[in-house]
Motif scaffolding. Structure first.
Motif, PDB file in Angstrom:
ATOM      1  N   ARG A  68       0.320  -0.730   0.255  1.00 40.63           N
ATOM      2  CA  ARG A  68       0.063   0.431  -0.002  1.00 40.63           C
ATOM      3  C   ARG A  68       0.615   1.313  -0.224  1.00 40.63           C
ATOM      4  O   ARG A  68       2.049   0.668   0.035  1.00 40.63           O
ATOM      5  N   LEU A  69       0.084   2.384  -0.262  1.00 37.21           N
ATOM      6  CA  LEU A  69       0.560   3.680   0.010  1.00 37.21           C
ATOM      7  C   LEU A  69       1.054   3.975   1.713  1.00 37.21           C
ATOM      8  O   LEU A  69       0.176   3.564   2.610  1.00 37.21           O
ATOM      9  N   PRO A  70       1.726   4.351   1.743  1.00 37.09           N
ATOM     10  CA  PRO A  70       2.780   4.832   3.285  1.00 37.09           C
ATOM     11  C   PRO A  70       1.709   5.878   3.274  1.00 37.09           C
ATOM     12  O   PRO A  70       1.476   6.887   2.955  1.00 37.09           O
ATOM     13  N   SER A  71       1.197   5.762   4.979  1.00 35.93           N
ATOM     14  CA  SER A  71       0.241   7.619   5.285  1.00 35.93           C
ATOM     15  C   SER A  71       1.273   8.549   5.506  1.00 35.93           C
ATOM     16  O   SER A  71       2.183   8.265   5.516  1.00 35.93           O
ATOM     17  N   GLU A  72       0.910   9.826   5.238  1.00 34.46           N
ATOM     18  CA  GLU A  72       1.502  10.870   5.710  1.00 34.46           C
ATOM     19  C   GLU A  72       2.664  10.722   6.747  1.00 34.46           C
ATOM     20  O   GLU A  72       3.848  11.352   6.759  1.00 34.46           O
ATOM     21  N   HIS A 148      -5.402  11.799   3.023  1.00 32.60           N
ATOM     22  CA  HIS A 148      -6.718  12.973   2.400  1.00 32.60           C
ATOM     23  C   HIS A 148      -5.882  14.482   2.732  1.00 32.60           C
ATOM     24  O   HIS A 148      -5.101  14.677   3.783  1.00 32.60           O
ATOM     25  N   TRP A 149      -5.440  15.895   1.790  1.00 33.12           N
ATOM     26  CA  TRP A 149      -5.574  16.632   2.365  1.00 33.12           C
ATOM     27  C   TRP A 149      -5.905  17.087   3.328  1.00 33.12           C
ATOM     28  O   TRP A 149      -7.032  17.269   3.037  1.00 33.12           O
ATOM     29  N   LEU A 164      -8.123   9.792   6.406  1.00 27.79           N
ATOM     30  CA  LEU A 164      -8.999   9.324   4.727  1.00 27.79           C
ATOM     31  C   LEU A 164     -10.572  10.093   6.066  1.00 27.79           C
ATOM     32  O   LEU A 164     -11.399   9.920   4.774  1.00 27.79           O
ATOM     33  N   GLU A 165     -10.799  11.045   6.588  1.00 21.64           N
ATOM     34  CA  GLU A 165     -11.672  11.931   6.849  1.00 21.64           C
ATOM     35  C   GLU A 165     -12.153  12.768   5.700  1.00 21.64           C
ATOM     36  O   GLU A 165     -11.607  13.251   5.208  1.00 21.64           O
ATOM     37  N   ASN A 167     -12.824  16.444   4.780  1.00 16.51           N
ATOM     38  CA  ASN A 167     -12.089  17.848   5.045  1.00 16.51           C
ATOM     39  C   ASN A 167     -12.788  18.599   4.137  1.00 16.51           C
ATOM     40  O   ASN A 167     -13.913  18.310   3.819  1.00 16.51           O
ATOM     41  N   ASP A 168     -12.334  19.728   4.432  1.00 16.46           N
ATOM     42  CA  ASP A 168     -13.108  21.295   3.426  1.00 16.46           C
ATOM     43  C   ASP A 168     -13.243  21.228   2.452  1.00 16.46           C
ATOM     44  O   ASP A 168     -13.488  21.547   1.816  1.00 16.46           O
ATOM     45  N   ASN A 169     -12.149  19.898   1.762  1.00 18.51           N
ATOM     46  CA  ASN A 169     -11.598  20.431   0.888  1.00 18.51           C
ATOM     47  C   ASN A 169     -12.534  18.711  -0.698  1.00 18.51           C
ATOM     48  O   ASN A 169     -12.130  18.425  -1.564  1.00 18.51           O
ATOM     49  N   ASN A 170     -13.546  18.544   0.754  1.00 17.19           N
ATOM     50  CA  ASN A 170     -14.051  17.737  -0.545  1.00 17.19           C
ATOM     51  C   ASN A 170     -13.839  16.358  -0.649  1.00 17.19           C
ATOM     52  O   ASN A 170     -13.640  15.381  -1.688  1.00 17.19           O
ATOM     53  N   ASN A 171     -11.914  16.280  -0.179  1.00 21.32           N
ATOM     54  CA  ASN A 171     -11.275  14.439  -0.441  1.00 21.32           C
ATOM     55  C   ASN A 171     -10.923  15.046  -1.785  1.00 21.32           C
ATOM     56  O   ASN A 171     -11.079  13.851  -3.002  1.00 21.32           O
TER      57      ASN A 171
END
Length: 209
Positions: A68-72, A148-149, A164-165, A167-171
């Protein structure tokens, strides 16, 4: 607190990408050779976030192990390798240590400007690993993370998992880390955060698993 995980020694190479792109599709098609700068031992570039996730899915299906991709949080932990300086090798960065764009009017800290190559270089080519034995954590290609950012870390998970929840950028954006051959020296810092749309596979974007 970071749970145990394993990280790729290098960014995914073009040879590795081509091998996995030839495996059976899981969710989406993959371009067999997306890179602008060609070379089997160079990092794959021009990869969007969705493609990186598909790569991990195919590799997991083929090996029966989870890739998988790593988390930030995992990415920065792996990059720093126990250090607290801006870069894992110290307070500044030079073109003898990493692949970035030195054609800006400034250097980082007291580092010399040096000369940049303006393209990707083979993985591990600078011969500079961090304390965890990882190469190219600064520069060469931006690396996608799973998260997500978010504008800041308020409310971020405390166990190192991907955030991954909604946010303001709507993912609409995903995290990238590490800087690239086209980044200024500041953009290659261990703590520097960047984002882009998950469908954008522009030239400086790669990843590691």
């Amino acid at each position: 607190t970071i749970k145990f995980f394993l990280m790729g020694k290098y960014p995914v190479t073009q040879a590795q990408w081509q091998a996995v792109a030839a495996l059976p599709q899981v969710n989406r098609e993959l371009e067999p050779d997306p890179s602008y700068f060609k070379g089997k031992d160079r990092p794959v570039d021009g990869v969007c976030w969705y493609d990186a996730v598909e790569f991990c899915a195919r590799l997991s299906e083929y090996t029966k192990r989870l890739y998988r991709l790593p988390s930030e949080a995992e990415w920065e932990y792996a990059c720093r390798a126990g250090t607290t300086t801006p870069f894992h090798f110290g307070e500044t960065i030079t073109t003898d240590l990493a692949n970035y764009d030195s054609n800006y009017d400034y250097s980082y800290g007291f580092g010399s400007k040096g000369k940049s190559v303006q393209e990707t270089t083979r993985v591990g080519g600078f011969g500079v690993a961090n304390n965890f034995g990882l190469y190219d954590m600064h520069g060469n290609v931006w690396e996608w993370c799973a998260d997500h950012w978010h504008d800041n870390y308020e409310g971020a998970p405390t166990d190192g998992s991907a955030w991954l929840e909604s946010n303001d950028n709507n993912n609409r954006y995903q995290i990238l880390r590490g800087g690239s051959w086209g980044s200024d020296p500041n953009g290659c810092r261990s703590a520097y955060r960047y984002y882009n749309g998950p469908a954008d596979g522009i030239n400086p974007f790669g990843f590691r698993v």
